[in-house]
Design an enzyme around this catalytic site. Structure first.
Site, PDB file in Angstrom:
ATOM      1  N   THR A 243     -11.762  -4.209  -1.885  1.00 43.34           N
ATOM      2  CA  THR A 243     -10.833  -5.336  -2.071  1.00 43.34           C
ATOM      3  C   THR A 243     -11.026  -6.356  -0.946  1.00 43.34           C
ATOM      4  O   THR A 243     -11.483  -5.994   0.138  1.00 43.34           O
ATOM      5  CB  THR A 243      -9.397  -4.777  -2.020  1.00 43.34           C
ATOM      6  OG1 THR A 243      -9.195  -4.015  -3.192  1.00 43.34           O
ATOM      7  CG2 THR A 243      -8.344  -5.845  -1.910  1.00 43.34           C
ATOM      8  N   VAL A 272      -2.025  -1.381 -12.589  1.00 43.86           N
ATOM      9  CA  VAL A 272      -1.954  -2.442 -11.586  1.00 43.86           C
ATOM     10  C   VAL A 272      -1.774  -1.782 -10.223  1.00 43.86           C
ATOM     11  O   VAL A 272      -0.948  -0.879 -10.074  1.00 43.86           O
ATOM     12  CB  VAL A 272      -0.779  -3.408 -11.877  1.00 43.86           C
ATOM     13  CG1 VAL A 272      -0.640  -4.428 -10.767  1.00 43.86           C
ATOM     14  CG2 VAL A 272      -0.987  -4.109 -13.208  1.00 43.86           C
TER      15      VAL A 272
END
Ligand code: ASP
Length: 377
Positions: A243, A272
């Protein structure tokens, strides 16, 4: 009078005790109201990144891209741009690079798609924007910012978010744009591993009888957890979290934070993670700090990691590094999660903490020079 005197004595005793413990002594060396500075930090994900696990060429690619992004954000700040601008500029560079698990280079879901999440937060106004589960947005961080600035909402998901992107003239791409071979291969490897585990489980099921059933179930569950953890801890570069995120402090003393991700390889459709959850993966407040996280998202959500770091500063007056370490190296560690954070306080003090082997990261040091780091100390 006597009471006042003893009160003063007690207070000075407590204060000197604290100072000896290191709290105030350390603070003196930190940035403060008299010497705040422009501040900028980025990360490119945390995971098992051991010295020697990357080829020298690959390591250089990562270092170059991190340096490019950290300098781009810092130059924006030097040119007088806002912390939000700096965060967006740097994250876009990382999203456009296939090296990181965000934008181009995002990992694949269990059903072979790329589902992107991102969020951004303004420390001055506490405004925030987030998007989750988008498939066609080239730069999800830009869409997150548009949600914050151009809509009355904080979070938009899936098709609705993409409809909003089209309305805002934000670049949409064919979902194929996000395909990269290494990420695809990583998914295939994991699916294969999962199939093998299931096969073993089926064989075990056939043998189950009476009280053995219970024991077998426990063993199976342990095995499933092991597979998951093996994937996360695998040395394959494609299995790193990857990320991206940034935190910034601008000339007006405003903090901002942003995070963007493809999530985790083999995530179930619709899952999510923490990256678009304000208070979990991203948080900014001028009174305390700006935080961007990376790691096993489920744990970061459960712990409200980013907000917890800010709360430790707000309610317990912890310096930024101590607050970050307490949440990552104790709370996250104790719960069994992996990952790290980058954080910055209102004077430009840096907090970087991770409990994984390494974390791709870069920051601008007190001399205004970029520092790029990958491994643990
Ligand atoms: N935190 C991200 C997620 O769980 C993954 C990562 O940091 O790479 O979606």
């Amino acid at each position: 009078m006597k009471h006042i005197l003893s009160f003063v004595l007690i207070v000075s005793f407590v204060v000197s005790g604290l100072a000896q413990k290191g709290g105030f002594v350390e603070m003196k060396q930190l940035q403060g109201p008299q010497n705040p500075r422009l501040g900028f930090i980025i990360h490119g994900g945390a995971g098992v990144i051991r010295k020697g696990s990357l080829s020298p060429e690959r390591e250089k690619e990562y270092r170059d891209k991190l340096e490019e992004a950290v300098l781009a954000g810092y130059k924006a700040l030097q040119a007088g741009k806002s912390s939000l601008d700096a965060v967006e500029v740097a994250i876009k560079i990382l999203e456009d690079s296939p090296l990181f698990n965000a934008g181009k280079g995002a990992v694949f879901t269990n059903d072979g798609k790329n589902e992107l999440d991102a969020s951004i937060m303004d420390g001055k106004t506490q405004a925030a924007g987030a998007v989750a589960g988008v498939h066609r947005v080239k730069n999800p961080i830009t869409l997150a910012r548009a949600v914050m600035e151009k809509s009355e909402h904080v979070m938009m998901i899936g098709e609705g978010a993409e409809k909003f992107a089209a309305e805002q003239k934000i670049e949409l791409v064919d979902p194929k744009y996000f395909f990269t071979q290494p990420r695809w291969d990583a998914l295939q490897r994991i699916l294969k591993q999962e199939k093998e585990t299931e096969e073993k489980k089926r064989q075990g099921d056939a043998e189950k009888q009476g009280h053995w059933e219970k024991r077998q179930e426990t063993r199976d569950r342990r095995q499933e957890t092991n597979t998951r953890s093996e994937i996360l801890h695998s040395e394959e570069p494609e299995n790193k979290f990857g990320t991206v995120g940034a935190v910034a402090l601008d000339k007006d003393g405003n903090l901002a934070a942003g995070t963007s991700t493809g999530g985790m390889t083999n995530k179930k459709f619709g899952r999510v993670g923490d990256a678009p959850i304000i208070g979990a993966g991203t948080y900014a407040n001028n009174n305390t700090c700006a935080v961007s996280a990376t790691g096993w998202g489920e744990f970061f959500i459960r712990l409200s990691v980013a907000r917890d770091i800010a709360s430790l500063m707000e309610y317990r007056a912890l310096p930024i590094q101590q607050a970050a370490d307490l949440v990552i190296k104790q709370k996250l560690q104790n719960l069994g999660g992996d990952g790290g954070v980058i954080a910055m306080d209102k004077f430009g003090n840096i907090g970087i903490s991770f409990n994984s082997e390494g974390m791709y990261r870069a920051y601008i040091n007190a001399e205004g020079k970029p520092v790029v780091e990958i491994y643990g100390k």
